[in-house]
Design an enzyme around this catalytic site. Structure first.
Site, PDB file in Angstrom:
ATOM      1  N   CYS A 105      -7.451 -24.365  18.922  1.00  0.00           N
ATOM      2  CA  CYS A 105      -8.880 -25.118  19.298  1.00  0.00           C
ATOM      3  C   CYS A 105      -8.760 -26.355  20.018  1.00  0.00           C
ATOM      4  O   CYS A 105      -9.646 -26.795  20.806  1.00  0.00           O
ATOM      5  CB  CYS A 105     -10.115 -24.801  18.330  1.00  0.00           C
ATOM      6  SG  CYS A 105     -10.520 -23.081  17.997  1.00  0.00           S
TER       7      CYS A 105
ATOM      8  N   ASP B  81       0.999  -1.328  -0.175  1.00  0.00           N
ATOM      9  CA  ASP B  81      -0.089   0.007   0.016  1.00  0.00           C
ATOM     10  C   ASP B  81       0.876   1.251   0.082  1.00  0.00           C
ATOM     11  O   ASP B  81       2.002   1.068   0.496  1.00  0.00           O
ATOM     12  CB  ASP B  81      -0.917  -0.139   1.182  1.00  0.00           C
ATOM     13  CG  ASP B  81      -2.048   0.894   1.096  1.00  0.00           C
ATOM     14  OD1 ASP B  81      -2.252   1.383   0.098  1.00  0.00           O
ATOM     15  OD2 ASP B  81      -2.849   1.292   2.114  1.00  0.00           O
TER      16      ASP B  81
ATOM     17  N   ASP C 103      -4.036   7.025  -3.728  1.00  0.00           N
ATOM     18  CA  ASP C 103      -5.068   7.791  -4.107  1.00  0.00           C
ATOM     19  C   ASP C 103      -5.677   8.571  -2.883  1.00  0.00           C
ATOM     20  O   ASP C 103      -4.969   8.365  -1.814  1.00  0.00           O
ATOM     21  CB  ASP C 103      -6.159   6.413  -4.209  1.00  0.00           C
ATOM     22  CG  ASP C 103      -6.275   5.345  -3.152  1.00  0.00           C
ATOM     23  OD1 ASP C 103      -5.133   4.726  -2.831  1.00  0.00           O
ATOM     24  OD2 ASP C 103      -7.267   5.292  -2.554  1.00  0.00           O
TER      25      ASP C 103
END
Length: 655
Positions: free
Chosen positions: A275, A85, A120
């Site tokens: 779990c 990003d 952007d």
């Protein structure tokens, strides 16, 4: 750009995206890696691609120098594809970043990013339109600038436009004309955080419907498995989020049906290694750092398992059932699913007509599925008889057993003639409404299940379908059960002038299937009255249709539609006007088509835009000479847009 679709269902695609550091199998989840902080080896738990923040690397002197000298893959210790990003998240959070668009694009290329992102402007939801328009202009300008700066870097360009569907569509349209490789849909996290899923549907659909089909779509910040199936069905291919670690830090466990708090757990919820190795109490008693790591592992396992389940559902054609299950996890997700009926026309074009999986009716939302929309549209291809007899459902396929004729019938309107002279027998059922007996073996009319106890929404829907359908007949006879169930207004009891024998004429069946499959009149074009019908000795169903010793077509057992032989392809080519059901190839591909080799999208110069994936198509040259025939892999729009991968799997050439 090297993105190829392998399987399709709804708008969902199982595909492959080639990058410098490996192939990404889509749909894919990209865990967010915080550079310099995170040590959890996400690849050990299923990650094939990750996303990290180039701006954070750029701002930290130590990280920046290491990334520039050793590359981003060594920096975050991940050998596979990395997406970065540009700092837009920080821009949305803090209102400013200390880097220019040009600088951050160049930096991403220098550190060896596989897919970079332009800087952007992430316009949040519900801002004033003036702001959204102003910031959209900047986003588009920076997108163009990024293309001018990059050399060989694969680039994202984010679709923005706030919650204004027309601005999202405008942005997608303009970006689609530029040379980008992936298109994220940005600034949607606030919608998901506030459960505004119906608005999320509008944002996504207004974007994907205007983006090129040949490029993957990335729903930014969508990291909760509860949303994956719906987003994939709308055409999203990539997902990223730090949810797996952020939720773990808050002692929360991700599940496909929602979020669980550790403090409320009596039993662990799944079969992952966390779990099955720890009890809730043991986790609660742990030190925070260790507990966070274990819960993050659980969250990754669940998220990647959901993505695998979605890919499998696409392959077998059961994605819609999965979407309906997941969207019942939250009222606002269910509301979002219902709003997809506004996009029925678009979804039907992308949804393959024939699938491996049966159609399961799971509630009123199933009435809005593409299969139902497509069936009712294709029923308009079937010529009307003079009269119609409406019968209730029975076991399927309806015509394969001795039909138990109800004792009572009623007329609707006047019955002046003997209806048996030219009568269409039609079964009335949920969810498809009207099923002529001749079509009862065609997918999904025979391959569907719904409860015997109809809900009010389905009764209302079928009643509306019947009101329109019955306008095409001069005489209408309806069984007592159909009239009572679907609220039809009838006249007095009707008694047939002679004993009623319900039989399906084989010639009428093959012609009606052809009309339903290829268009009105195709049955006459393919089959004259002299054709020979051969049935299976084992099942008694129609298998082949000949003209003398020449095979015209085979009726496929799995879905009840025709697969053309050479003579059938020739007849269909003569009957259907150009460019109906055609894929037109260039001169380079012509000899390969004649040899029966598959057609790749890059050699296609035109095609019928209404072709669906998995349909029988004719392969022709620019002069409309029939070269071959086969099964489409993509739909018409995709065939024209893609430049990689197979478009048609050729059955036979040399015509």
């Amino acid at each position: 750009m090297d993105f190829e679709i392998k399987y399709k269902d709804a708008r969902g695609r199982v595909g492959t995206l080639k990058t410098p550091h490996g192939i990404i199998k889509t749909p894919a989840l990209m865990p967010v890696i915080h550079p310099g902080k995170q040590t959890l080896p996400v690849s050990d738990y299923g990650a094939e691609v990750v996303i990290t923040n180039a701006y954070l690397i750029y701002k930290n002197e130590d990280l920046r120098e290491k990334a520039l000298t050793e590359g981003v893959h060594k920096l975050i210790d991940f050998p596979g594809p990395i997406v970065t990003d540009s700092g837009s998240f920080q821009l949305s959070e803090y209102g400013d970043v200390q880097v220019s668009n040009r600088e951050i694009v160049k930096f991403q290329e220098k550190i060896g990013t596989d897919i970079g992102t332009s800087l952007d402007i992430p316009t949040p939801p519900s801002v004033k339109r003036e702001r959204a328009e102003r910031e959209l202009v900047i986003t588009l300008q920076r997108a163009q600038e990024a293309l001018e700066v990059r050399e060989e870097l694969m680039l994202n360009s984010v679709v923005q436009g706030s919650t204004y569907p027309d601005l999202r569509s405008e942005c997608a349209q303009k970006l689609g004309k530029m040379d980008f490789q992936v298109h994220p849909i940005g600034a949607v996290v606030p919608l998901m955080e506030s459960y505004r899923y119906q608005e999320l549907v509008e944002v996504v659909m207004s974007s994907v419907t205007h983006l090129p089909d040949s490029r993957p779509r990335h729903l930014m910040g969508a990291g909760h498995p509860m949303i994956f199936a719906l987003a994939v069905a709308m055409g999203c291919d990539l997902f990223d989020s730090a949810a797996y670690i952020l939720y773990a830090e808050d002692d929360r466990l991700l599940m496909p049906h929602g979020t669980l708090k550790l403090e409320n757990l009596y039993e662990m919820p799944c079969s992952c290694e966390v779990c099955t190795s720890y009890t809730p109490e043991e986790l609660r008693q742990m030190e925070k750092e260790k507990r966070t790591e274990l819960l993050a592992i659980h969250n990754l396992r669940v998220s990647f398992a959901e993505m695998r389940l979605i890919r499998q559902a696409i392959v077998e054609g059961s994605l819609w059932e999965l979407v309906e299950q997941r969207c019942r996890a939250h009222p606002f997700l269910l509301e979002a699913l219902r709003s997809l009926k506004n996009y029925s026309l678009d979804l039907e074009k992308y949804d393959p007509p024939y699938k491996k999986s049966a159609f399961f009716y799971t509630g009123p939302e199933s009435l809005n599925r593409p299969e139902v929309y497509r069936h009712l549209k294709r029923m308009k291809r079937i010529p009307f008889s003079k009269s119609v007899l409406l019968l209730p459902r029975s076991s399927k396929p309806y015509s394969e057993r001795l039909y138990e004729v109800p004792q009572k019938f009623y007329s609707i309107g006047d019955v002046a003639l003997n209806p048996l002279d030219d009568m269409q027998v039609t079964v009335v059922d949920v969810p498809f409404g009207i099923i002529p007996l001749e079509l009862d073996q065609v997918y999904p009319l025979a391959q569907n299940e719904s409860p015997d106890d109809y809900d009010e929404d389905s009764i209302k829907m079928v009643n509306g379908v019947l009101q329109e359908y019955l306008q095409g007949f001069s005489q209408i006879i309806v069984s007592e059960g159909v009239a009572e169930t679907f609220g039809l207004t009838v006249n007095d009891e009707y008694i047939f002038p002679e004993p009623l024998k319900i039989m399906v004429n084989d010639h009428k069946r093959i012609k009606m299937i052809a009309d339903y499959q290829f268009g009105t009149g195709a049955g006459e074009g393919l089959f004259n009255e002299e054709v020979k019908i051969v049935k299976s000795r084992k099942t008694g169903k129609i298998r082949h249709v000949y003209d003398g010793d020449e095979l015209i077509a085979t009726l496929r057992a799995s879905d009840g539609v025709f697969v053309m032989a050479k003579e059938g392809a020739r007849r269909l080519h003569r009957y259907l006007p150009y460019p109906k059901n055609r894929v037109v190839v260039n001169k380079d591909a012509e000899p390969f088509a004649r040899e029966g080799k598959s057609i790749f999208a890059k050699f296609v110069i035109n095609c019928d835009i209404d072709i669906h994936a998995k349909e029988e198509v004719l392969i022709v040259n620019e002069q409309d000479q029939l070269l071959a025939f086969g099964k489409s892999i993509l739909n018409g729009r995709e065939i024209l847009d893609f430049n990689t991968g197979q478009a048609v799997k050729t059955r036979k050439g040399g015509l």
